[in-house]
Design a protein around this motif. Structure first.
Motif, PDB file in Angstrom:
ATOM      1  N   ALA A 108       0.858  -1.189   0.000  1.00  0.00           N
ATOM      2  CA  ALA A 108       0.000   0.000   0.000  1.00  0.00           C
ATOM      3  C   ALA A 108       0.890   1.233   0.000  1.00  0.00           C
ATOM      4  N   VAL A 109       0.368   2.334  -0.505  1.00  0.00           N
ATOM      5  CA  VAL A 109       1.017   3.644  -0.361  1.00  0.00           C
ATOM      6  C   VAL A 109      -0.022   4.565   0.265  1.00  0.00           C
ATOM      7  N   LEU A 110       0.378   5.271   1.320  1.00  0.00           N
ATOM      8  CA  LEU A 110      -0.513   6.248   1.951  1.00  0.00           C
ATOM      9  C   LEU A 110       0.205   7.588   2.013  1.00  0.00           C
ATOM     10  N   LYS A 142      -8.875  -0.045   4.482  1.00  0.00           N
ATOM     11  CA  LYS A 142      -9.553  -1.329   4.743  1.00  0.00           C
ATOM     12  C   LYS A 142     -10.582  -1.615   3.645  1.00  0.00           C
ATOM     13  N   GLN A 143     -11.311  -0.561   3.250  1.00  0.00           N
ATOM     14  CA  GLN A 143     -12.267  -0.716   2.146  1.00  0.00           C
ATOM     15  C   GLN A 143     -11.528  -1.153   0.882  1.00  0.00           C
ATOM     16  N   MET A 144     -10.346  -0.579   0.662  1.00  0.00           N
ATOM     17  CA  MET A 144      -9.578  -0.892  -0.549  1.00  0.00           C
ATOM     18  C   MET A 144      -9.022  -2.316  -0.514  1.00  0.00           C
ATOM     19  N   VAL A 145      -8.645  -2.786   0.681  1.00  0.00           N
ATOM     20  CA  VAL A 145      -8.152  -4.163   0.811  1.00  0.00           C
ATOM     21  C   VAL A 145      -9.279  -5.135   0.439  1.00  0.00           C
ATOM     22  N   ALA A 146     -10.508  -4.810   0.829  1.00  0.00           N
ATOM     23  CA  ALA A 146     -11.650  -5.669   0.465  1.00  0.00           C
ATOM     24  C   ALA A 146     -11.805  -5.721  -1.052  1.00  0.00           C
ATOM     25  N   THR A 147     -11.620  -4.585  -1.730  1.00  0.00           N
ATOM     26  CA  THR A 147     -11.702  -4.554  -3.202  1.00  0.00           C
ATOM     27  C   THR A 147     -10.548  -5.365  -3.800  1.00  0.00           C
ATOM     28  N   TYR A 148      -9.364  -5.226  -3.192  1.00  0.00           N
ATOM     29  CA  TYR A 148      -8.194  -5.995  -3.663  1.00  0.00           C
ATOM     30  C   TYR A 148      -8.466  -7.501  -3.541  1.00  0.00           C
ATOM     31  N   GLU A 149      -9.086  -7.903  -2.425  1.00  0.00           N
ATOM     32  CA  GLU A 149      -9.364  -9.334  -2.223  1.00  0.00           C
ATOM     33  C   GLU A 149     -10.366  -9.852  -3.250  1.00  0.00           C
ATOM     34  N   ALA A 150     -11.247  -8.956  -3.712  1.00  0.00           N
ATOM     35  CA  ALA A 150     -12.253  -9.368  -4.709  1.00  0.00           C
ATOM     36  C   ALA A 150     -11.691  -9.337  -6.130  1.00  0.00           C
ATOM     37  N   LYS A 151     -10.838  -8.374  -6.430  1.00  0.00           N
ATOM     38  CA  LYS A 151     -10.412  -8.128  -7.821  1.00  0.00           C
ATOM     39  C   LYS A 151      -8.942  -8.451  -8.095  1.00  0.00           C
ATOM     40  N   GLY A 160      -4.762  -7.596  -8.265  1.00  0.00           N
ATOM     41  CA  GLY A 160      -4.046  -6.541  -8.992  1.00  0.00           C
ATOM     42  C   GLY A 160      -3.832  -5.282  -8.197  1.00  0.00           C
ATOM     43  N   ASN A 161      -4.213  -4.160  -8.805  1.00  0.00           N
ATOM     44  CA  ASN A 161      -3.950  -2.829  -8.240  1.00  0.00           C
ATOM     45  C   ASN A 161      -5.269  -2.113  -7.948  1.00  0.00           C
ATOM     46  N   VAL A 162      -5.310  -1.402  -6.825  1.00  0.00           N
ATOM     47  CA  VAL A 162      -6.530  -0.679  -6.445  1.00  0.00           C
ATOM     48  C   VAL A 162      -6.153   0.746  -6.020  1.00  0.00           C
ATOM     49  N   LEU A 163      -6.810   1.718  -6.595  1.00  0.00           N
ATOM     50  CA  LEU A 163      -6.578   3.126  -6.239  1.00  0.00           C
ATOM     51  C   LEU A 163      -7.773   3.651  -5.468  1.00  0.00           C
ATOM     52  N   GLY A 164      -7.525   4.424  -4.432  1.00  0.00           N
ATOM     53  CA  GLY A 164      -8.610   5.124  -3.749  1.00  0.00           C
ATOM     54  C   GLY A 164      -8.906   6.401  -4.527  1.00  0.00           C
ATOM     55  N   VAL A 165     -10.167   6.637  -4.847  1.00  0.00           N
ATOM     56  CA  VAL A 165     -10.530   7.851  -5.595  1.00  0.00           C
ATOM     57  C   VAL A 165     -11.762   8.524  -4.989  1.00  0.00           C
ATOM     58  N   LEU A 166     -11.921   9.791  -5.325  1.00  0.00           N
ATOM     59  CA  LEU A 166     -13.141  10.540  -5.018  1.00  0.00           C
ATOM     60  C   LEU A 166     -13.387  11.501  -6.178  1.00  0.00           C
ATOM     61  N   GLU A 167     -14.646  11.847  -6.383  1.00  0.00           N
ATOM     62  CA  GLU A 167     -14.954  12.838  -7.432  1.00  0.00           C
ATOM     63  C   GLU A 167     -14.549  14.221  -6.945  1.00  0.00           C
ATOM     64  N   ILE A 203      -3.086   0.539  -3.570  1.00  0.00           N
ATOM     65  CA  ILE A 203      -2.599  -0.831  -3.349  1.00  0.00           C
ATOM     66  C   ILE A 203      -1.996  -1.239  -4.685  1.00  0.00           C
ATOM     67  N   LEU A 204      -0.704  -1.556  -4.675  1.00  0.00           N
ATOM     68  CA  LEU A 204       0.017  -1.768  -5.929  1.00  0.00           C
ATOM     69  C   LEU A 204       0.767  -3.090  -5.933  1.00  0.00           C
ATOM     70  N   GLN A 205       0.932  -3.628  -7.118  1.00  0.00           N
ATOM     71  CA  GLN A 205       1.779  -4.803  -7.295  1.00  0.00           C
ATOM     72  C   GLN A 205       3.236  -4.336  -7.379  1.00  0.00           C
ATOM     73  N   PRO A 206       4.181  -5.184  -6.946  1.00  0.00           N
ATOM     74  CA  PRO A 206       5.592  -4.750  -6.902  1.00  0.00           C
ATOM     75  C   PRO A 206       6.171  -4.460  -8.286  1.00  0.00           C
ATOM     76  N   ASP A 207       5.503  -4.927  -9.342  1.00  0.00           N
ATOM     77  CA  ASP A 207       6.008  -4.711 -10.710  1.00  0.00           C
ATOM     78  C   ASP A 207       6.203  -3.231 -11.034  1.00  0.00           C
ATOM     79  N   VAL A 208       5.462  -2.357 -10.353  1.00  0.00           N
ATOM     80  CA  VAL A 208       5.576  -0.922 -10.636  1.00  0.00           C
ATOM     81  C   VAL A 208       7.001  -0.420 -10.340  1.00  0.00           C
ATOM     82  N   MET A 209       7.690  -1.099  -9.405  1.00  0.00           N
ATOM     83  CA  MET A 209       9.053  -0.668  -9.039  1.00  0.00           C
ATOM     84  C   MET A 209      10.004  -0.761 -10.235  1.00  0.00           C
TER      85      MET A 209
END
Ligand code: G1P
Length: 288
Positions: free
Chosen positions: A128-130, A145-154, A156-163, A210-216
Motif C-alpha cells: 500500500a502507499v498512503l 480497509k475498504q480498498m483491501v476488500a476490493t483488492y481481495e475481490a479483484k 491486482g492494483n486498487v486506487l482510492g478515488v473521489l470525485e 494498493i500496488l503490485q511490486p512490478d511498478v518498481m
C-alpha cells in the motif's frame, strides 16, 4: 493472492506551504486535534491489516523516527504518577520492533521516485502507499480497509478515488474510467494533473494505493512526467492492461491537510466529533 502486509509512507516533502511552522517540525507531525497527521495514516494502515510501515524520509525529518520510539523518561514519569489515561494516548505511536523501517530519499524527484526508494524493503509483495497529507476519515470503516476488500475481490492494483470539481483536475492524478460496478470502476488509463478540458473524468486519486511490486521495475527507468518529476501515476499507467486495475470510490471524508484551509477544516471537523471538546468548539464557532 498475496496479502497486503507492507505500506509505504512518503514523508520526505519540505512542507513549504506550512513555513515557518515546518522549519523545525516536519509537516507530518503537525497535530490534528491532538494526534500528528502521520498517526492517522498509521492507524488507517493498522486497521487494514498492514504489519510493516516503511517511511521514505529526507533531511530534517529525524523527528518522525523519534516519534515512533519508546519515550522512556516520559513513560516512566507517567507510570510513577499513575497517569494511565495519558499513557494510553501513546499506544498507537509505539510500533513493534522491526515494524517501522526508514529509508531516505536524497533529492525531491517526485512521488514515483520516493516510492521506488522503498523497492528493496517492499520486495516481491503487493504493498500500500498512503500519503499522510490526505486525512481520510471514516473511523467505522477506514478507507484503506475498504480498498483491501476490493483488492481481495479483484486482485491486482486498487486506487482510492473521489470525485472532485471539474476545475480541480489539474491538482490530481485522474482516472480514465471503464466499466463501473457500484463503487468500483475499472481503470482504463491514468493522467497526472490534466487541465479540466483534457481530464478523462472527475475521479481523482486521493493518496491511497494498493500496488503490485512490478511498478518498481517501471519506476526504475526514472522517466520524467508532469512538473519534470518522476510520477507514480505514469509508472502505474504502464501496468494497465497487463494486470487488473481498479479504482474504489472510498466512503469517507477527505481533508487535504497539505493545504492550510484543509488542515484547519480537518481540525474543526474532528474536534466537533470529540465528546471532550466538541461542545466547546461548537459553541465558539456559533459565536464567531
Ligand atoms: C500526488 C499524486 C497525484 C494524487 C495526489 C493526491 O500529487 O501525484 O496523482 O492525486 O498526490 O494528493 P501531489 O499532491 O503530491 O502533487
Amino acid at each position: 493472492m498475496k496479502p497486503v502486509r507492507k505500506a509505504v509512507f512518503p514523508v520526505a516533502g519540505l512542507g513549504t506551504r506550512f513555513l515557518p511552522a515546518t522549519k523545525a517540525v516536519p509537516k507530518e507531525l503537525l497535530p490534528v486535534v491532538d494526534k500528528p497527521l502521520v498517526q492517522y495514516a498509521i492507524d488507517e494502515a493498522h486497521a487494514a491489516g498492514i504489519e510493516q510501515m516503511i517511511f521514505v524520509t529526507g533531511r530534517g525529518k529525524n523527528a518522525i523516527e523519534d516519534y515512533f520510539d519508546i519515550a522512556y523518561e516520559l513513560e516512566a514519569t507517567l507510570t510513577a504518577r499513575s497517569k494511565t489515561d495519558i499513557l494510553a494516548t501513546l499506544e498507537g505511536s509505539r510500533l513493534d520492533p522491526g515494524d517501522a523501517v526508514f529509508v531516505r530519499q536524497q533529492e525531491p524527484l517526485g512521488l514515483g521516485h520516493a516510492v521506488w526508494c522503498a523497492r528493496d524493503i517492499v520486495g516481491d509483495e503487493p504493498f500500500a502507499v498512503l500519503l499522510p497529507d490526505e486525512l481520510l476519515w471514516n473511523p467505522g470503516n477506514p478507507c484503506l480497509k475498504q480498498m483491501v476488500a476490493t483488492y481481495e475481490a479483484k486482485g491486482g492494483n486498487v486506487l482510492g478515488v473521489l470525485e472532485v470539481p471539474h476545475e480541480h483536475t489539474g491538482r490530481y492524478g485522474i482516472v480514465s474510467p471503464g466499466t463501473v460496478e457500484g463503487r468500483v470502476t475499472e481503470v482504463k488509463g491514468l493522467v497526472e494533473k490534466p487541465k479540466p478540458a483534457e481530464a478523462p473524468s472527475r475521479l481523482a486519486i486521493i493518496g491511497r494505493y494498493i500496488l503490485q511490486p512490478d511498478v518498481m521495475g517501471i519506476l526504475a527507468a526514472g522517466e520524467r512526467g508532469a512538473g519534470n518529476e518522476i510520477q507514480l501515476t505514469d509508472g502505474m499507467a504502464k501496468l494497465i492492461g497487463k494486470q487488473p486495475f481498479h479504482a474504489l470510490t472510498v466512503d469517507g471524508d477527505r481533508h487535504d491537510c497539505g493545504d492550510k484551509a484543509g488542515f484547519i477544516q480537518a481540525n474543526i471537523a474532528l474536534a466537533l466529533e470529540r465528546a471532550d471538546i466538541g461542545p466547546d468548539v461548537k459553541a465558539f464557532i456559533e459565536k464567531l
